[in-house]
Design an enzyme around this catalytic site. Structure first.
Site, PDB file in Angstrom:
ATOM      1  N   ASN A  28       0.857  -1.188   0.000  1.00 31.84           N
ATOM      2  CA  ASN A  28       0.000   0.000   0.000  1.00 31.84           C
ATOM      3  C   ASN A  28       0.902   1.250   0.000  1.00 31.84           C
ATOM      4  O   ASN A  28       0.794   2.125   0.851  1.00 31.84           O
ATOM      5  CB  ASN A  28      -0.951  -0.006   1.200  1.00 31.84           C
ATOM      6  CG  ASN A  28      -2.046   1.032   1.028  1.00 31.84           C
ATOM      7  OD1 ASN A  28      -2.283   1.853   1.885  1.00 31.84           O
ATOM      8  ND2 ASN A  28      -2.697   1.022  -0.117  1.00 31.84           N
ATOM      9  N   HIS A  33       6.990   5.771   1.333  1.00 30.31           N
ATOM     10  CA  HIS A  33       7.745   4.562   0.966  1.00 30.31           C
ATOM     11  C   HIS A  33       8.661   4.846  -0.227  1.00 30.31           C
ATOM     12  O   HIS A  33       9.797   4.380  -0.276  1.00 30.31           O
ATOM     13  CB  HIS A  33       6.799   3.430   0.550  1.00 30.31           C
ATOM     14  CG  HIS A  33       5.901   2.935   1.629  1.00 30.31           C
ATOM     15  ND1 HIS A  33       4.543   3.157   1.640  1.00 30.31           N
ATOM     16  CD2 HIS A  33       6.170   2.204   2.744  1.00 30.31           C
ATOM     17  CE1 HIS A  33       4.005   2.583   2.700  1.00 30.31           C
ATOM     18  NE2 HIS A  33       4.967   2.009   3.396  1.00 30.31           N
ATOM     19  N   GLY A 144      12.090   4.273   8.018  1.00 32.72           N
ATOM     20  CA  GLY A 144      11.627   5.647   8.198  1.00 32.72           C
ATOM     21  C   GLY A 144      11.589   6.050   9.660  1.00 32.72           C
ATOM     22  O   GLY A 144      11.310   5.238  10.550  1.00 32.72           O
ATOM     23  N   LYS A 146       9.383   7.913  10.807  1.00 35.15           N
ATOM     24  CA  LYS A 146       7.967   7.955  11.186  1.00 35.15           C
ATOM     25  C   LYS A 146       7.708   6.890  12.263  1.00 35.15           C
ATOM     26  O   LYS A 146       6.967   7.113  13.208  1.00 35.15           O
ATOM     27  CB  LYS A 146       7.117   7.724   9.934  1.00 35.15           C
ATOM     28  CG  LYS A 146       5.700   7.275  10.171  1.00 35.15           C
ATOM     29  CD  LYS A 146       4.807   8.449  10.409  1.00 35.15           C
ATOM     30  CE  LYS A 146       3.345   8.152  10.471  1.00 35.15           C
ATOM     31  NZ  LYS A 146       2.918   6.822  10.769  1.00 35.15           N
ATOM     32  N   GLN A 150      10.420   1.733  16.180  1.00 36.92           N
ATOM     33  CA  GLN A 150      10.762   0.572  15.352  1.00 36.92           C
ATOM     34  C   GLN A 150      12.194   0.701  14.826  1.00 36.92           C
ATOM     35  O   GLN A 150      12.983  -0.255  14.867  1.00 36.92           O
ATOM     36  CB  GLN A 150       9.766   0.472  14.189  1.00 36.92           C
ATOM     37  CG  GLN A 150      10.183  -0.501  13.091  1.00 36.92           C
ATOM     38  CD  GLN A 150       9.115  -0.676  12.032  1.00 36.92           C
ATOM     39  OE1 GLN A 150       8.129  -1.363  12.260  1.00 36.92           O
ATOM     40  NE2 GLN A 150       9.290  -0.082  10.865  1.00 36.92           N
ATOM     41  N   LEU A 181       2.704  11.081   6.237  1.00 36.64           N
ATOM     42  CA  LEU A 181       2.096  10.091   5.336  1.00 36.64           C
ATOM     43  C   LEU A 181       2.059   8.731   6.039  1.00 36.64           C
ATOM     44  O   LEU A 181       2.997   8.344   6.717  1.00 36.64           O
ATOM     45  CB  LEU A 181       2.904   9.968   4.044  1.00 36.64           C
ATOM     46  CG  LEU A 181       2.992  11.186   3.146  1.00 36.64           C
ATOM     47  CD1 LEU A 181       3.462  10.774   1.746  1.00 36.64           C
ATOM     48  CD2 LEU A 181       1.675  11.927   3.031  1.00 36.64           C
ATOM     49  N   SER A 183      -0.144   4.672   5.579  1.00 36.64           N
ATOM     50  CA  SER A 183      -1.165   3.871   4.881  1.00 36.64           C
ATOM     51  C   SER A 183      -2.516   4.031   5.577  1.00 36.64           C
ATOM     52  O   SER A 183      -3.562   3.872   4.959  1.00 36.64           O
ATOM     53  CB  SER A 183      -0.780   2.398   4.886  1.00 36.64           C
ATOM     54  OG  SER A 183       0.450   2.240   4.245  1.00 36.64           O
TER      55      SER A 183
HETATM   56  O1  PAF Z   1       7.228  -0.570   8.941  1.00 36.13           O
HETATM   57  C1  PAF Z   1       6.675  -1.528   8.357  1.00 36.13           C
HETATM   58  O2  PAF Z   1       6.043  -1.364   7.305  1.00 36.13           O
HETATM   59  C2  PAF Z   1       6.748  -2.918   8.967  1.00 36.13           C
HETATM   60  O3  PAF Z   1       6.742  -2.866  10.350  1.00 36.13           O
HETATM   61  C3  PAF Z   1       7.950  -3.730   8.442  1.00 36.13           C
HETATM   62  C4  PAF Z   1       9.267  -3.098   8.862  1.00 36.13           C
HETATM   63  C5  PAF Z   1       7.895  -3.840   6.942  1.00 36.13           C
HETATM   64  C6  PAF Z   1       7.913  -5.145   9.035  1.00 36.13           C
HETATM   65  O4  PAF Z   1       6.751  -5.822   8.664  1.00 36.13           O
END
Ligand code: PAF
Length: 286
Positions: A28, A33, A144, A146, A150, A181, A183
């Site tokens: 998406n 991205h 990112g 964002k 993570q 931005l 999804s």
């Molecule tokens: O940030 C994301 O889109 C997800 O957490 C990732 C890093 C692709 C892992 O599924």
């Protein structure tokens, strides 16, 4: 662009490559991205993207089945960006047997902020990212800012497991009004979309106040807590349901101590709040 669905095909495509740059996604794809793909192209060659909606990182009440799957559109966007390989495995390929081995981030980083409100989320993320790294074996990977927490968790995972990929952080891409931005923005109604700007606006106001307070040497740890509470109140009065607004240290996301207030550029403000049925997250380095 080569589109491969199996680990075997992927490895065959990438054999002998010395500077693979990798961007993992759940598809998406939006401009945020695509900016990661461009950064990847500046840091390595070939660029490999993955699209895999990872069940392990969704909680029982989250939107795994509803998560938008837009493979055809995504492929067209990646083709335009000059991505060399798209790895788009299905669940049987990624998890042929139940994934019993998991990577658990440390409690003090994985169970705070997003981890507190989405139990198990980061274990799901790190487990799939570890597996994707084994599949792609990239020299460079782009994540990112964002998803600030993570990014930090994956960086530490790479350091602690000596994973030979360099993690490159990418700035958040925003709409003209400041909305980051995501999804999930597609779930917002027209009214909610207008309102959504208040998350970044509130983080911005909070960051400005921290900067001012620090510049005047007037900021205390209590003021930090007051600013967090005030920001939550602003959003909640506007009808949001806020999980957290947190001013934290950039290095480890720990709560702020007096020493950290000598310079604002050690801090980040992070927020997560629900607007209607849509949960949005954002952050700003102060
Ligand atoms: O940030 C994301 O889109 C997800 O957490 C990732 C890093 C692709 C892992 O599924």
């Amino acid at each position: 662009m080569k589109i491969v669905h199996t680990i075997q095909e992927l490895r065959a495509q990438l054999r002998g490559q010395l500077r693979t740059a990798f961007v993992p996604t759940m598809g998406n794809l939006h401009e945020g991205h695509l900016s990661l793909m461009r950064i990847a192209a500046n840091h390595g060659d070939p660029v490999v993207a993955s699209i895999f909606v990872n069940r392990l990182q969704f909680g029982p009440n989250e939107d795994f089945d509803k998560y938008p799957r837009t493979l055809e559109d995504d492929i067209a966007k990646l083709e335009k960006e000059g991505v060399y390989v798209l790895f788009a495995p299905d669940e049987r390929e990624m998890y042929p047997v139940p994934q019993e081995y998991r990577i658990s981030p440390p409690h003090d980083l994985g169970d705070i902020l997003e981890g507190e409100f989405r139990p198990g989320f980061f274990t799901g993320v790190t487990t799939v990212v570890m597996k994707l790294f084994q599949c792609v074996q990239p020299q460079v990977s782009i994540f990112g800012k964002k998803d600030y927490q993570q990014l930090m968790i994956i960086r530490r995972m790479c350091a602690q497991f000596s994973i030979p990929t360099e993690i490159i952080p990418a700035e958040t891409v925003r709409e003209d009004d400041g909305l980051a931005l995501s999804s999930r923005n597609r779930y917002l109604s027209a009214d909610e979309r207008r309102e959504a700007v208040w998350l970044s606006k509130t983080l911005q106001q909070t960051a400005d106040r921290v900067r001012q307070g620090v510049a005047q040497c007037q900021m205390t740890v209590h003021d930090v807590a007051d600013l967090e509470a005030a920001a939550m109140q602003v959003l909640n009065h506007r009808g949001w349901k806020t999980d957290y607004i947190a001013i934290r240290r950039r290095t480890d996301l720990k709560t702020v101590e007096a020493d950290d207030l000598s310079s604002p550029d050690r801090l980040v403000v992070l927020g997560a709040s629900k607007l209607g049925a849509t949960r949005l997250i954002d952050n700003l380095e102060i």
